[in-house]
Design an enzyme around this catalytic site. Sequence first.
Site, PDB file in Angstrom:
ATOM      1  N   CYS A  83       0.687  -1.324   0.219  1.00  0.00           N
ATOM      2  CA  CYS A  83       0.125  -0.105   0.046  1.00  0.00           C
ATOM      3  C   CYS A  83       0.785   1.247  -0.120  1.00  0.00           C
ATOM      4  O   CYS A  83       0.248   2.285  -0.256  1.00  0.00           O
ATOM      5  CB  CYS A  83      -0.996   0.035   1.272  1.00  0.00           C
ATOM      6  SG  CYS A  83      -2.190  -1.322   1.049  1.00  0.00           S
ATOM      7  N   HIS A 136      -2.886   7.515   2.336  1.00  0.00           N
ATOM      8  CA  HIS A 136      -3.415   6.042   1.963  1.00  0.00           C
ATOM      9  C   HIS A 136      -4.846   5.691   2.484  1.00  0.00           C
ATOM     10  O   HIS A 136      -4.929   5.929   3.827  1.00  0.00           O
ATOM     11  CB  HIS A 136      -2.393   4.911   2.373  1.00  0.00           C
ATOM     12  CG  HIS A 136      -3.063   3.466   2.118  1.00  0.00           C
ATOM     13  ND1 HIS A 136      -3.580   3.237   1.012  1.00  0.00           N
ATOM     14  CD2 HIS A 136      -2.980   2.612   3.036  1.00  0.00           C
ATOM     15  CE1 HIS A 136      -4.002   1.815   1.311  1.00  0.00           C
ATOM     16  NE2 HIS A 136      -3.680   1.486   2.442  1.00  0.00           N
ATOM     17  N   ASN A 155     -10.193   0.138   0.404  1.00  0.00           N
ATOM     18  CA  ASN A 155      -8.647   0.177   0.266  1.00  0.00           C
ATOM     19  C   ASN A 155      -8.248  -0.404  -1.027  1.00  0.00           C
ATOM     20  O   ASN A 155      -8.367  -1.505  -1.187  1.00  0.00           O
ATOM     21  CB  ASN A 155      -8.280  -0.690   1.329  1.00  0.00           C
ATOM     22  CG  ASN A 155      -6.721  -0.665   1.698  1.00  0.00           C
ATOM     23  OD1 ASN A 155      -5.943  -0.273   0.675  1.00  0.00           O
ATOM     24  ND2 ASN A 155      -6.022  -1.016   2.541  1.00  0.00           N
TER      25      ASN A 155
HETATM   26  O1  UT7 Z   1      -3.577  -1.011   3.813  1.00  0.00           O
HETATM   27  C1  UT7 Z   1      -3.341  -1.682   5.044  1.00  0.00           C
HETATM   28  C2  UT7 Z   1      -4.680  -2.496   5.222  1.00  0.00           C
HETATM   29  N1  UT7 Z   1      -5.020  -3.014   6.765  1.00  0.00           N
HETATM   30  C3  UT7 Z   1      -5.741  -1.978   7.491  1.00  0.00           C
HETATM   31  O2  UT7 Z   1      -5.715  -0.873   7.103  1.00  0.00           O
HETATM   32  C4  UT7 Z   1      -6.149  -2.805   8.565  1.00  0.00           C
HETATM   33  C5  UT7 Z   1      -6.152  -1.984   9.780  1.00  0.00           C
HETATM   34  N2  UT7 Z   1      -7.242  -2.310  10.683  1.00  0.00           N
HETATM   35  C6  UT7 Z   1      -8.431  -2.220  10.818  1.00  0.00           C
HETATM   36  O3  UT7 Z   1      -8.779  -1.323   9.864  1.00  0.00           O
HETATM   37  C7  UT7 Z   1      -9.413  -2.438  11.764  1.00  0.00           C
HETATM   38  O4  UT7 Z   1      -8.802  -3.327  12.677  1.00  0.00           O
HETATM   39  C8  UT7 Z   1     -10.726  -3.610  11.070  1.00  0.00           C
HETATM   40  C9  UT7 Z   1     -11.491  -2.718  10.231  1.00  0.00           C
HETATM   41  C10 UT7 Z   1      -9.910  -4.753  10.356  1.00  0.00           C
HETATM   42  C11 UT7 Z   1     -11.149  -4.242  12.346  1.00  0.00           C
HETATM   43  O5  UT7 Z   1     -12.001  -3.283  13.135  1.00  0.00           O
HETATM   44  P1  UT7 Z   1     -11.840  -3.565  14.712  1.00  0.00           P
HETATM   45  O6  UT7 Z   1     -12.324  -2.311  15.378  1.00  0.00           O
HETATM   46  O7  UT7 Z   1     -10.099  -3.541  14.998  1.00  0.00           O
HETATM   47  O8  UT7 Z   1     -12.478  -4.704  15.013  1.00  0.00           O
HETATM   48  P2  UT7 Z   1     -12.265  -6.168  15.584  1.00  0.00           P
HETATM   49  O9  UT7 Z   1     -11.137  -6.952  14.682  1.00  0.00           O
HETATM   50  O10 UT7 Z   1     -11.770  -5.832  17.128  1.00  0.00           O
HETATM   51  O11 UT7 Z   1     -13.481  -6.928  15.625  1.00  0.00           O
HETATM   52  C12 UT7 Z   1     -14.543  -6.561  16.447  1.00  0.00           C
HETATM   53  C13 UT7 Z   1     -15.692  -7.578  16.436  1.00  0.00           C
HETATM   54  C14 UT7 Z   1     -14.958  -9.063  16.473  1.00  0.00           C
HETATM   55  O12 UT7 Z   1     -15.974  -9.708  17.160  1.00  0.00           O
HETATM   56  P3  UT7 Z   1     -15.945 -10.201  18.591  1.00  0.00           P
HETATM   57  O13 UT7 Z   1     -14.737 -10.889  18.866  1.00  0.00           O
HETATM   58  O14 UT7 Z   1     -15.932  -8.718  19.335  1.00  0.00           O
HETATM   59  O15 UT7 Z   1     -17.400 -10.860  18.926  1.00  0.00           O
HETATM   60  C15 UT7 Z   1     -14.949  -9.601  15.293  1.00  0.00           C
HETATM   61  O16 UT7 Z   1     -15.322 -10.867  14.983  1.00  0.00           O
HETATM   62  O17 UT7 Z   1     -16.257  -7.635  15.152  1.00  0.00           O
HETATM   63  C16 UT7 Z   1     -16.285  -8.902  14.337  1.00  0.00           C
HETATM   64  N3  UT7 Z   1     -16.028  -8.696  12.975  1.00  0.00           N
HETATM   65  C17 UT7 Z   1     -16.891  -8.660  12.035  1.00  0.00           C
HETATM   66  N4  UT7 Z   1     -18.320  -8.356  12.372  1.00  0.00           N
HETATM   67  C18 UT7 Z   1     -19.146  -7.875  11.150  1.00  0.00           C
HETATM   68  C19 UT7 Z   1     -14.792  -8.672  12.534  1.00  0.00           C
HETATM   69  N5  UT7 Z   1     -15.004  -8.443  11.088  1.00  0.00           N
HETATM   70  C20 UT7 Z   1     -16.513  -8.322  10.807  1.00  0.00           C
HETATM   71  C21 UT7 Z   1     -17.282  -8.102   9.772  1.00  0.00           C
HETATM   72  N6  UT7 Z   1     -18.724  -7.940   9.979  1.00  0.00           N
HETATM   73  N7  UT7 Z   1     -16.838  -7.820   8.553  1.00  0.00           N
END
Ligand code: UT7
Length: 337
Positions: free
Chosen positions: A118, A259, A289
């Site tokens: 990225c 980005h 993204n």
């Molecule tokens: O170019 C570089 C690319 N990478 C990035 O930019 C990634 C950077 N990270 C992020 O953008 C965020 O960490 C994410 C958007 C990937 C995730 O957001 P988060 O606030 O860190 O969520 P999380 O991983 O802590 O997940 C929270 C909850 C989890 O459930 P529990 O364990 O709390 O029950 C996940 O299983 O949300 C759940 N979850 C979803 N629910 C609905 C994870 N993905 C999804 C989904 N839909 N797509």
Amino acid sequence: MSTAALSVFIRSVGVHAPERKLTNDDLSKIVDTNDEWIKTRSGISERRIAGPNENPSDMGAKAAAHALQNAGLNPADIDLLIVATMTPDVPFPSTACLLQAKLGLRRDIPAFDVSAACSGFVFALQVGTDMLRSGRYRRALVVGAEKLSNVIDWQDRTTCVLFGDGAGAAVIEATETPGVGILGNLLGSDGVNAELIHCVAGGSAKPATAQTMADREHCLRMNGKEVFKLAVRVMSESCQRVLAQCGVSSDEVAWFIPHQANYRILEAVASQLNVGLDRFPSNLDRYGNTSAASIPLALEEAWRNGKIKHGDLVLLVAFGSGLTWGATLLRWHEPRR
Ligand code: UT7
């Protein structure tokens, strides 16, 4: 041209986005997710998905043709081509060589890919700038082109909702006018964190087999939480360091073009820099993204909408798999004004 004090500026930008839109509601029919979760956690509403015959070299060629058209230039005017991509059409030859042929660029110019995920566009822009400053080339095309839809695990809701396809391109040009265009930059990498966003198979270390396919090892894997924290830190620090390098304060920067990974990352970086979010143009809602294509897509939109004007200070900042990061400060220059 004397090389003593060459400046390099972005003469024009161009884009190409595939027609097909995939909305959050469409995704909720594929994995267990919903529009509200995706919008709240990332700011994304929809993304573009390339067709089966629409590869990074095709999208990149269209974006580059658009940039040439915006500059009033022809393919023959280009002396150098650099393509940033983490989803090359094929392992070899480079996507740049394929694009060179499709766009009808001169058959003797250097064309090569840069692999910095990225951060690729910022890396490629810097490599191109330094090559132009050497005085050996006058004009380059710097392209970011990605077909992430083909490396996404469409069964993994934690990643598949975030990414999209597209391409953006910039024509960069050397000039003897001092103090315009690219004023400063920094690039960095930390391979110790390579596994935070990576692909296990498909390279020479683990070639494709029926087993690697069954184990979905050809798909992107990511530790989202860790990446989020590191992204905010390295993007904020990169901005601060490049501003210090150039003796410019964040108040003087008209536009930050980050980005486009996650709207919450942009909010956190803006807050760390004490800068209003209104100076961080974003198109995440419509494209998601798009990796190396995200900065030129956002830059072109801000330019086309009349936000970026001649003389504005613009700061590009990126992070990505590697980990990699980079920032470029430039003074927007429109020579015919
Ligand atoms: O170019 C570089 C690319 N990478 C990035 O930019 C990634 C950077 N990270 C992020 O953008 C965020 O960490 C994410 C958007 C990937 C995730 O957001 P988060 O606030 O860190 O969520 P999380 O991983 O802590 O997940 C929270 C909850 C989890 O459930 P529990 O364990 O709390 O029950 C996940 O299983 O949300 C759940 N979850 C979803 N629910 C609905 C994870 N993905 C999804 C989904 N839909 N797509």
